[in-house]
Write a protein that holds these residues in place. Structure first.
Motif, mmCIF file in Angstrom:
data_model
loop_
_atom_site.group_PDB
_atom_site.id
_atom_site.type_symbol
_atom_site.label_atom_id
_atom_site.label_comp_id
_atom_site.label_asym_id
_atom_site.label_seq_id
_atom_site.Cartn_x
_atom_site.Cartn_y
_atom_site.Cartn_z
ATOM 1 N N VAL A 1 65.752 -12.863 52.836
ATOM 2 C CA VAL A 1 64.435 -13.149 52.433
ATOM 3 C C VAL A 1 63.806 -12.212 51.379
ATOM 4 O O VAL A 1 62.739 -12.485 50.595
ATOM 5 C CB VAL A 1 63.574 -13.148 53.643
ATOM 6 N N VAL A 2 64.349 -11.095 51.378
ATOM 7 C CA VAL A 2 63.854 -9.932 50.325
ATOM 8 C C VAL A 2 65.075 -9.877 49.063
ATOM 9 O O VAL A 2 64.756 -8.646 48.238
ATOM 10 C CB VAL A 2 63.557 -8.768 51.052
ATOM 11 N N THR A 3 66.148 -10.427 49.030
ATOM 12 C CA THR A 3 66.973 -10.259 47.775
ATOM 13 C C THR A 3 66.518 -10.312 46.386
ATOM 14 O O THR A 3 66.826 -9.981 45.402
ATOM 15 C CB THR A 3 68.222 -11.337 47.876
ATOM 16 N N GLY A 4 64.948 -10.938 46.338
ATOM 17 C CA GLY A 4 64.415 -11.282 45.064
ATOM 18 C C GLY A 4 63.717 -9.868 44.594
ATOM 19 O O GLY A 4 62.985 -9.956 43.393
ATOM 20 N N GLY A 5 63.650 -9.112 45.314
ATOM 21 C CA GLY A 5 62.947 -7.850 45.006
ATOM 22 C C GLY A 5 63.439 -6.878 43.856
ATOM 23 O O GLY A 5 62.587 -6.759 42.886
ATOM 24 N N GLU A 6 64.554 -6.752 43.482
ATOM 25 C CA GLU A 6 65.074 -6.208 42.424
ATOM 26 C C GLU A 6 64.946 -7.093 41.189
ATOM 27 O O GLU A 6 64.797 -6.530 40.254
ATOM 28 C CB GLU A 6 66.747 -5.885 42.691
ATOM 29 N N ALA B 1 56.562 2.674 38.988
ATOM 30 C CA ALA B 1 57.481 3.428 37.997
ATOM 31 C C ALA B 1 58.275 2.648 36.907
ATOM 32 O O ALA B 1 59.328 1.760 37.226
ATOM 33 C CB ALA B 1 58.729 4.070 39.082
ATOM 34 N N ASN B 2 57.408 2.677 35.856
ATOM 35 C CA ASN B 2 58.040 1.749 34.697
ATOM 36 C C ASN B 2 58.003 2.557 33.491
ATOM 37 O O ASN B 2 57.364 3.618 33.330
ATOM 38 C CB ASN B 2 57.167 0.369 34.699
ATOM 39 N N ASN B 3 59.049 2.119 32.663
ATOM 40 C CA ASN B 3 59.178 3.076 31.503
ATOM 41 C C ASN B 3 58.520 2.231 30.295
ATOM 42 O O ASN B 3 59.176 1.124 29.768
ATOM 43 C CB ASN B 3 60.685 2.961 31.150
ATOM 44 N N HIS B 4 57.292 2.413 29.905
ATOM 45 C CA HIS B 4 56.547 1.712 28.917
ATOM 46 C C HIS B 4 56.447 0.387 29.111
ATOM 47 O O HIS B 4 56.652 -0.567 28.585
ATOM 48 C CB HIS B 4 57.308 1.947 27.525
ATOM 49 N N GLY B 5 56.003 0.005 30.650
ATOM 50 C CA GLY B 5 55.952 -1.185 31.099
ATOM 51 C C GLY B 5 57.257 -2.072 31.620
ATOM 52 O O GLY B 5 57.319 -3.120 32.070
ATOM 53 N N GLU B 6 58.337 -1.408 31.125
ATOM 54 C CA GLU B 6 59.598 -2.019 31.424
ATOM 55 C C GLU B 6 60.092 -1.764 32.808
ATOM 56 O O GLU B 6 59.875 -0.163 33.355
ATOM 57 C CB GLU B 6 60.557 -1.742 30.583
ATOM 58 N N GLY B 7 60.742 -2.549 33.706
ATOM 59 C CA GLY B 7 61.094 -2.142 35.030
ATOM 60 C C GLY B 7 62.511 -2.274 35.389
ATOM 61 O O GLY B 7 63.369 -2.546 34.175
ATOM 62 N N GLY B 8 62.834 -2.006 36.593
ATOM 63 C CA GLY B 8 64.223 -2.244 36.832
ATOM 64 C C GLY B 8 65.095 -0.975 37.000
ATOM 65 O O GLY B 8 64.545 0.159 36.576
ATOM 66 N N ILE B 9 66.373 -0.777 37.288
ATOM 67 C CA ILE B 9 66.947 0.394 37.663
ATOM 68 C C ILE B 9 67.269 1.277 36.147
ATOM 69 O O ILE B 9 67.118 2.476 36.471
ATOM 70 C CB ILE B 9 68.309 0.128 38.156
ATOM 71 N N PHE B 10 67.234 0.625 35.248
ATOM 72 C CA PHE B 10 67.372 1.554 34.055
ATOM 73 C C PHE B 10 66.039 2.097 33.550
ATOM 74 O O PHE B 10 66.252 3.183 32.830
ATOM 75 C CB PHE B 10 67.951 0.746 33.102
ATOM 76 N N ALA B 11 64.856 1.525 33.835
ATOM 77 C CA ALA B 11 63.752 2.244 33.684
ATOM 78 C C ALA B 11 63.562 3.362 34.633
ATOM 79 O O ALA B 11 63.239 4.498 34.164
ATOM 80 C CB ALA B 11 62.562 1.289 34.089
ATOM 81 N N LEU B 12 64.015 3.415 35.856
ATOM 82 C CA LEU B 12 63.865 4.485 36.621
ATOM 83 C C LEU B 12 65.096 5.719 36.106
ATOM 84 O O LEU B 12 64.665 6.836 36.149
ATOM 85 C CB LEU B 12 64.599 4.238 38.059
ATOM 86 N N LEU B 13 66.199 5.240 35.670
ATOM 87 C CA LEU B 13 67.087 6.139 34.928
ATOM 88 C C LEU B 13 66.471 6.750 33.766
ATOM 89 O O LEU B 13 66.463 8.055 33.366
ATOM 90 C CB LEU B 13 68.324 5.666 34.501
#
Length: 629
Positions: free
Chosen positions: A229-234, A78-90
């Motif tokens: 151990v998983v905090t780097g996911g975002e 789920a990426n917006n033109h290659g960009e990731g992160g929560i704003f890409a989902l928005l």
């Protein structure tokens, strides 16, 4: 879910090194403190074989379910033109549509609150990462305790000062260090596992279930440490725009995941043999002669860990600006091969100040660990909810398929979040408070812009309407040319309307400039400049810029004069820009008074578009545009 790749020209090996140096710094340094916090956290559990195997099982399945399945397999798609992160989902949820739908508004607000929380967690990562590594000096040489904080602050200042050189250069420099780091993680862990291979039994989920069942509340609260151990996911999702999906996945499954698992299991084997090693199990993996070199390598690795969230913050902020969630900020493109590789000075120095303040306030990585998880955990939960909706709306998933995704990952997120809620009185309040402040800024800017646009549109007219007015009620025309700016093609800038209305005059030649940014690095001159004549001395110039091309309006107008028959003389040209003045109108359906003031402050201090256009200050005239909200 939709999937695309970010542009990338450098070779695969160079890209792989940069991915290690940028994306995996955060999650790659969790072994320094994560297992330690499982046994030394809010409610410590006894160091027994059953508990060690149980926590190792929880760590193993957390990495598999949260990072390998949720993020690598599903979320990265789920990426917006290659960009990731929560704003890409928005962006994929099209926040500008269905504004009258209460469920859609609620979903967008949840996403924006998650984004605010992520910023709160981003401030903590550099502080806890670097401080936890420098604290290794206390193991190697306890007398150096008093130098831990000064060394940490010095490292943070140097790290943030390096950001201006760009993601690719910083990543290429850090990449070889991270190769050494992950190889060291694997070697130390494997050496310890050889002595106690029985720790490998922990891959069976039964040990995790048994641990939670036998330790009750203390076992449940151990999830606070496991979550580290998983905090780097975002952070790795936010860094997607820097490198693309395939390199991130490949490096994770082939290199990073095996190294992390070997090290965590190696620390478990150490605790089986030396339970007193729980104080610093990571550093006790090394023989005495290697302890100081390990502290040095760990410090370098945690500097790089901070890099992941810093670059992720740059990407998230630019997306927020592009979506209209934040004021315009200065952005410097650092690569002509990737649109996602940028540097934002304002965000960079803000994060540096916040990280140093946190180090001075909390003073130890133990205290910071208590504050760390809750904000990132809440953001992960929000990501799960948004991804479910993106899968349904954009990915074509059936309700049954998407519901399985939601049920599995939401259950894991809620379990971690419930445990992490216990940390709020112990420091977790800080990222939550910062998240709430940033959320308030975001929604105020967004709502203020909606009200401002409504007021703007009430005064806007089309070029066709202007031509009719010029024909029936011609104003006095003065010699020379006037250049005005508009964000919308075929629309008359309000600055021009104000000039005509209040001064009853216009320049002999009026040029309306419409600036657009393309997703390509460069647009050739013969393709990016268009001139259209409307008659009565009125022209429209459309300028399209690649993301690596700096704005230079006078130079481009000179090209249009020479090659597009634009009939103006730059020596006799004046540039008119509108400076918006926000006026709170209590008769309108606006915001509360304090939010009006906050929005007005942001409008006054936002980066004006024309500051990027290289307009000669001696030829610039600002026209006040009072608009009510």
């Amino acid at each position: 879910m939709p999937e695309s790749e970010a542009a990338s020209k450098p070779g695969r090996s160079a890209t792989g090194l940069a991915v290690l140096g940028i994306v995996y710094g955060d999650i790659g340094t969790s072994p320094i403190y994560a297992l330690r916090e499982c046994f030394r956290g809010i409610s410590p559990v006894p160091i027994t074989e059953a508990n060690i195997l149980g926590i190792l099982s929880l760590i193993f399945w957390a990495l598999i379910i949260v990072i390998s399945l949720k993020y690598m397999i599903f979320i990265l798609r789920a990426n917006n033109h290659g960009e990731g992160g929560i704003f890409a989902l928005l962006a994929l949820l099209r926040p500008d549509q269905d504004q009258d739908s209460r469920s859609r508004r609620t979903l967008i607000l949840i996403g924006l609150f998650g984004a605010g929380l992520l910023y709160g967690g981003t401030m903590l990562t550099p502080a806890i990462s670097v401080l936890s590594a420098v604290e290794g000096l206390e193991v190697a040489a306890p007398s150096l305790h008093k130098y831990v904080l000064p060394i940490t602050i010095t490292i943070l200042v140097v790290l943030f000062a390096m950001q201006k050189f760009g993601t690719a250069k910083v990543g290429a420099m850090f990449g070889p260090i991270m190769v050494a780091w992950f190889l060291t993680l694997a070697a130390l862990g494997l050496n310890s596992i050889i002595g106690h291979p029985e720790v490998l039994n922990a891959v069976a989920p039964w040990y995790a279930v048994q641990f939670l069942a036998s330790n009750h509340l203390a076992g449940f609260l151990a999830l606070i440490g496991v979550f580290l151990v998983v905090t780097g996911g975002e952070a790795l999702y936010a860094d997607l725009g820097h490198f693309g999906v395939t390199p991130i996945r490949l490096v994770w499954f082939c290199f990073v995941l095996p190294a992390l698992l070997l090290n965590y299991f190696g620390q478990g084997a150490l605790l089986l043999d030396k339970p007193d090693g729980s104080l610093q199990p990571f550093f006790h993996l090394a023989p005495d002669w290697a302890l100081l070199p390990l502290v040095g390598l760990a410090t370098a690795a945690t500097i790089i860990a901070s890099q992941a969230v810093i670059t992720g913050a740059f990407s998230l902020t630019r997306q927020a600006v592009q979506l209209g969630f934040m004021p315009r900020l200065q952005v410097q493109q650092t690569s002509e091969y990737s649109h996602g590789q940028i540097y934002m000075p304002g965000i960079n120095w803000f994060l540096m100040i916040a990280a140093i303040a946190l180090v001075l306030t909390f003073r130890s990585s133990n205290n910071l660990a208590a504050a760390y998880g809750v904000s990132v955990n809440a953001t992960m939960l929000v990501t799960t909810i948004l991804a479910f909706n993106v899968a349904r709306e954009r990915g074509g998933w059936s309700l049954a398929k998407a519901s399985v995704f939601l049920l599995v990952f939401l259950t894991v997120d809620l379990a971690f979040l419930t445990a992490n809620a216990e940390t709020i009185p112990r420091g977790g309040w800080f990222p939550v408070a910062m998240g709430a402040i940033i959320f308030t800024v975001i929604v105020t800017w967004r709502r203020g812009n909606e009200l401002l646009l409504r007021s703007y549109e009430a005064n806007a007219i089309t070029i066709e309407t202007l031509l009719g007015r010029l024909e029936h009620d011609p104003p006095q025309r003065v010699p020379g040319a006037g250049v005005f700016f508009t964000a919308r093609s075929e629309e008359v800038p309000i600055a021009l309307i104000q000039l005509k209305k209040h001064n009853m005059l216009l320049p002999e030649t009026v040029v309306i400039v419409n600036v657009k940014m393309a997703r390509n690095p460069r647009v050739p001159n013969d393709e990016r400049m268009q001139v259209k004549a409307f008659g009565q001395g009125l022209y429209e110039v459309k300028l399209n810029y690649g993301f690596m091309q700096g704005f230079n309006i006078p130079s481009d107008l000179s090209y249009c004069i020479e090659h597009r028959s634009l009939p103006i003389d730059l020596d006799d040209t004046t540039y008119f820009v509108g400076r918006i003045s926000v006026i709170a109108d209590r008769k309108k359906d606006g915001m509360m008074a304090w939010r009006d003031k906050l929005f007005a402050f942001m409008v006054r201090n936002t980066l004006h578009a024309t500051s990027l256009y290289r307009i000669p200050s001696g030829r610039l005239i600002e026209i006040g545009l009072p608009l009510g909200i």
